[in-house]
Design an enzyme around this catalytic site. Structure first.
Site, PDB file in Angstrom:
ATOM      1  N   GLY A  65       1.015  -1.125   0.305  1.00 36.40           N
ATOM      2  CA  GLY A  65       0.368  -0.327  -0.190  1.00 36.40           C
ATOM      3  C   GLY A  65       0.538   1.470  -0.208  1.00 36.40           C
ATOM      4  N   GLY A 118      -0.488  -4.629   0.781  1.00 39.06           N
ATOM      5  CA  GLY A 118      -1.998  -4.482  -0.155  1.00 39.06           C
ATOM      6  C   GLY A 118      -2.157  -5.382  -1.208  1.00 39.06           C
ATOM      7  N   GLU A 141       5.177  -5.819   7.412  1.00 41.89           N
ATOM      8  CA  GLU A 141       4.620  -4.833   8.130  1.00 41.89           C
ATOM      9  C   GLU A 141       4.638  -4.933   9.427  1.00 41.89           C
ATOM     10  OE1 GLU A 141       2.454  -6.732   6.725  1.00 41.89           O
ATOM     11  OE2 GLU A 141       1.154  -5.847   5.312  1.00 41.89           O
ATOM     12  N   ASP A 149      -2.327  -6.177   7.506  1.00 39.71           N
ATOM     13  CA  ASP A 149      -3.779  -6.138   7.374  1.00 39.71           C
ATOM     14  C   ASP A 149      -4.238  -6.332   5.896  1.00 39.71           C
ATOM     15  OD1 ASP A 149      -1.694  -4.271   5.695  1.00 39.71           O
ATOM     16  OD2 ASP A 149      -3.239  -2.532   5.915  1.00 39.71           O
TER      17      ASP A 149
HETATM   18  C1  QUE Z   1       6.669  -2.958   5.011  1.00 36.34           C
HETATM   19  C2  QUE Z   1       5.552  -2.678   3.879  1.00 36.34           C
HETATM   20  C3  QUE Z   1       5.868  -1.772   2.674  1.00 36.34           C
HETATM   21  C4  QUE Z   1       7.342  -2.403   2.367  1.00 36.34           C
HETATM   22  C5  QUE Z   1       7.892  -2.493   3.245  1.00 36.34           C
HETATM   23  C6  QUE Z   1       7.962  -3.120   4.569  1.00 36.34           C
HETATM   24  C7  QUE Z   1       4.384  -1.491   2.399  1.00 36.34           C
HETATM   25  C8  QUE Z   1       4.804  -1.292   0.617  1.00 36.34           C
HETATM   26  C9  QUE Z   1       6.514  -0.942   0.472  1.00 36.34           C
HETATM   27  C10 QUE Z   1       6.789  -0.506  -0.455  1.00 36.34           C
HETATM   28  C11 QUE Z   1       7.957  -1.138  -1.310  1.00 36.34           C
HETATM   29  C12 QUE Z   1       8.591  -0.679  -2.476  1.00 36.34           C
HETATM   30  C13 QUE Z   1       7.810   0.835  -2.890  1.00 36.34           C
HETATM   31  C14 QUE Z   1       6.993   1.457  -2.684  1.00 36.34           C
HETATM   32  C15 QUE Z   1       6.516   0.965  -1.187  1.00 36.34           C
HETATM   33  O1  QUE Z   1       7.567  -1.422   1.328  1.00 36.34           O
HETATM   34  O2  QUE Z   1       3.543  -1.914   2.173  1.00 36.34           O
HETATM   35  O3  QUE Z   1       6.433   2.658  -3.026  1.00 36.34           O
HETATM   36  O4  QUE Z   1       8.318   1.879  -4.598  1.00 36.34           O
HETATM   37  O5  QUE Z   1       3.774  -0.679  -0.135  1.00 36.34           O
HETATM   38  O6  QUE Z   1       8.831  -3.641   5.296  1.00 36.34           O
HETATM   39  O7  QUE Z   1       4.325  -2.571   4.763  1.00 36.34           O
END
Ligand code: QUE
Length: 363
Positions: A65, A118, A141, A149
């Site tokens: 997400g 997500g 998370e 979640d």
């Molecule tokens: C835990 C998370 C997320 C995470 C890393 C965690 C998460 C998430 C992202 C993420 C990764 C790469 C991206 C980005 C988001 O990493 O929810 O925009 O380019 O979206 O340890 O919950």
């Protein structure tokens, strides 16, 4: 106009392509707000027999997400007449997961590449999850001061034994064979065959049976064996160590194991937010006995409560912004996390009742 998600109808197939490859197709509120009404329209359109969702760019299905935007919004005042992003985002994301869960028609996710958080919410709740040899998935998370979640409280307790508690607390990454064993994947198909699967769905004869049966037969004709699941080797130890209802007891059990795996698992847990660990274990135990819709309500409460706590912003800072991987958790130890503070995260909230009752599918 946002091009972060492509929505097309190809004959009997509604096709969603997550198209934000630079962010590994992470799901933001704009994408949620375009996908949800399109699913609603496809559910009502008899000519549409099934929906396919996939990720663009070849690296990821969906990395999670838009927790970064949520964290960034937390300090800033909200203009009058608008609601805060932390409310709109999670109502929108969980509302979309809920729509998928109750979709009725075949909803087929091509889970190819990275799928985290997500990403599981956009795939697990569908009727068919096609996984490829490129899949790497996790619920990471607790590393950002949050909790597993998007229905983790519903699907993690349904994994064999205590595997869900292990994966949800540690954020351990798993592969396609693991996904098939756990029940995340319903069909294992080679990455190179995905376009052919889509073409076959578009040109299928949908009059030969129910749409669910036509889909299942078609996917089965492309499916290959994913091989043995690496996670399965750890099942006895996972069940011994993760059966406890207190995180401290899980750590004690891991110490007693005296194996390399148990020490590595202990070290992983020691890096996670202590508050997240305690909330997550309680979430998984509480949600085990609840319906999916009840789980969504509990998780919405937790999303609002945990984003108000310091570990969420600190976790996003350490993992996604500064990337120093050295979060300073507060409280810093399990012993300092008060039971009453964990309990308070589960308290009912005034805006709990945000879930719609989905209309039945037609066609
Ligand atoms: C835990 C998370 C997320 C995470 C890393 C965690 C998460 C998430 C992202 C993420 C990764 C790469 C991206 C980005 C988001 O990493 O929810 O925009 O380019 O979206 O340890 O919950």
């Amino acid at each position: 106009m946002s091009h972060d998600v492509l929505l097309e109808t190809r004959g009997p197939i509604g096709l969603v392509t997550l198209d934000r490859p630079r962010a590994l197709n992470a799901l933001d509120l704009g994408m949620i707000r375009r996908i949800h009404p399109q699913l609603e329209a496809w559910a009502r359109e008899p000519a549409v027999k099934a929906v396919v969702i996939r990720g663009a760019g070849g690296k990821a299905f969906c990395a999670g997400g838009d927790v970064r935007a949520v964290a960034a919004s937390l300090g800033t005042p909200v203009p009058e007449g608008q609601s805060p992003l932390v409310r709109d985002y999670f109502q929108g994301e969980y509302g979309l997961n809920h729509r998928i869960h109750h979709f009725g028609k075949p909803y087929i996710a091509f889970v190819d590449g990275i799928s985290m958080g997500g990403g599981l919410g956009l795939s697990f709740h569908g009727s068919h999850r096609v996984v490829t040899e490129r899949l790497t998935f996790s619920m990471p998370e607790t590393a950002i001061g949050f909790f597993p979640d998007v229905g983790g409280g519903w699907f993690l307790p349904r994994f064999p034994g205590e595997m869900g508690a292990y994966l949800g607390l540690t954020g351990t990454r798993a592969n396609a064979a693991d996904a098939m064993w756990l029940g995340y994947g319903t069909h294992h198909v080679e990455h190179s065959r995905l376009d052919a699967v889509l073409e076959a769905l578009v040109s299928a004869d949908w009059s030969t049976g129910s749409a669910q049966d036509v889909t299942t037969r078609l996917l089965a004709s492309f499916a290959t064996d994913a091989g043995p699941a690496p996670l399965r080797a750890h099942q006895p130890a996972v069940d011994r160590c993760f059966a406890a209802d207190r995180v401290e007891d899980i750590l004690t059990a891991l110490s007693a194991e005296g194996t390399e795996w148990a020490e590595a698992t202990r070290a992983t847990l020691a890096r996670m937010s202590p508050t997240s660990l305690k909330v997550t274990l309680r979430q998984l135990r509480t949600c085990r006995a609840l319906s999916y819709d009840e789980v969504v309500r509990v998780e919405y409460r937790l999303s609002q409560a945990l984003t108000e706590r310091p570990d969420f912003r600190e976790g996003i800072r350490a993992v996604l912004v500064d990337k120093d991987q050295r979060p300073r958790w507060s409280p810093a130890t399990l012993a300092e996390v008060r039971d009453a503070d964990v309990e308070a995260c589960f308290a009912p909230r005034a805006d709990d009742a945000f879930l719609p009752s989905p209309a039945p599918a037609r066609g």
